[in-house]
Write an enzyme that holds these catalytic residues in place. Structure first.
Site: not given
Ligand code: PBG
Length: 345
Positions: A206, A269
């Site tokens: 992330k 992400k």
């Protein structure tokens, strides 16, 4: 996924690569990847109240839903063939405390929604988010002390949060906090509590991204976050725990680490700016790999489409197909119900 052994075509005119592009039928036969409703996880924002729906200004077409409306969304998802929802609460500001106790309250908004959806739409997979930002008055994913996110204490809180969600009936836990050691700690706690069937979909890679802006509005963490600076980072910046957008080897190390600690599936992400990472993760590990097409990606497509600058429907389909081409098993996307309706014809 691109094949690693590509046959060189014979010389022209024996090879005319346009032959397979001539008609829709021929293009369908030559198509390498497909998008289906079963590829989608639908992220949903929750609010208190009944029969309530509150539009998110920076995400046209997306609204925060009260629990009963979320139940209706779950039924709709089932009918459309979408296998999973992912729940994000907008916590009442009065329930936010420095200790973030609301995060593991068995009756918090998320846990009430899990129970209601579980009962009304038993077939759907319910995914949750594990991080403290919806409960933290300063909008960070962990406890802040002396300008630092304290890793190990945060992990203890995340474990409590995970157990409460598993207890409520969540199928898939999604730790999005980027603390070190949380996957192993959550996995051990789940095993010890008899929740051996609960999955962990780790937000393994992330990135500290500018594309999360609209989401932070949606869950009500943005304003406070914009006021808090950690030492070593600017105000509103999560770079001391989320990844540097410049790195990909580090993403592989994080994925390897999370898998070794007990993650069942992994996520990259944001999505579209990180397709290279998706491809490398899938090729290197061969595990169920997901991408999150985040709020800012959604807002870009929607706002350009609203101005007539791009064809929104085509851009939506093209952007989602790109994740399949990169090797992802599925995509978390706010377009989920729209694209599923479109694919149903
Ligand atoms: C927070 C969290 C974020 C998102 C999912 N979980 C934002 C952040 O890290 O600040 C972003 C999702 C999106 O932008 O759509 N734990």
């Amino acid at each position: 996924m691109p094949s690693s052994c590509i046959q060189a075509p014979p010389p022209f005119p024996a090879a005319r690569l346009r032959r397979t592009r001539r008609t829709p039928a021929l293009r369908a036969l030559a198509r390498e990847t497909r998008l289906a409703p079963s590829d989608l996880i639908w992220p949903i924002f929750l609010i208190e109240g009944e029969n309530a729906e509150e539009p998110v200004a920076s995400m046209p077409g997306v609204a925060r839903l009260s629990v009963d409306r979320a139940v209706a969304a779950a039924r709709e998802a089932m009918a459309l063939g979408i296998p999973a929802l992912c729940l994000f609460p907008r916590t009442d500001p009065k329930a936010k405390t420095a200790g973030c106790e609301e995060a593991w309250n068995p009756d918090n908004l998320t846990n009430r929604a899990i129970r209601a959806i579980r009962e009304a739409a038993p077939g759907i997979a319910i995914m949750t988010d594990i991080a403290l930002d919806p409960y933290n008055p300063d909008g960070h994913d962990g406890f802040v002390r002396d300008g630092k996110i304290v890793n190990d204490e945060t992990v203890e809180a995340l474990v409590r949060m995970a157990l409460a969600q598993a207890e409520a009936g969540a199928d898939i836990l999604g730790p999005s906090d980027m603390m070190d050691g949380r996957i192993g700690a959550i996995r051990t706690a789940l095993e010890n509590a008899g929740h051996e069937d609960v999955l962990i979909l780790s937000y393994a890679a992330k990135y500290a991204s500018a594309f999360y802006g609209p989401f932070r509005d949606a869950v009500g963490a943005g304003q406070a976050l914009g006021k808090t600076a950690l030492s070593g980072a600017a105000r509103g910046d999560k770079s001391t725990y989320q990844m540097d957008p410049a790195n990909t080897d580090e993403a592989l190390r994080l994925v390897a680490r999370d898998l070794s600690e007990g993650a069942d599936m992994v996520m990259i992400k944001p999505g579209m700016p990180y397709l290279d990472v998706c491809a490398r993760v899938k090729e290197s590990f061969g595990v169920p790999t997901f991408a999150y097409q985040v709020s800012g990606e959604y807002a870009m497509i929607e706002s350009a489409a609203a101005r007539g600058w791009i064809d929104g429907e085509k851009a939506m389909l093209e952007s989602l197909l790109a994740f399949k081409r990169a090797g992802c098993n599925g995509i978390l996307t706010y377009f989920a119900p729209r694209v599923a309706r479109l694919l149903a014809g």
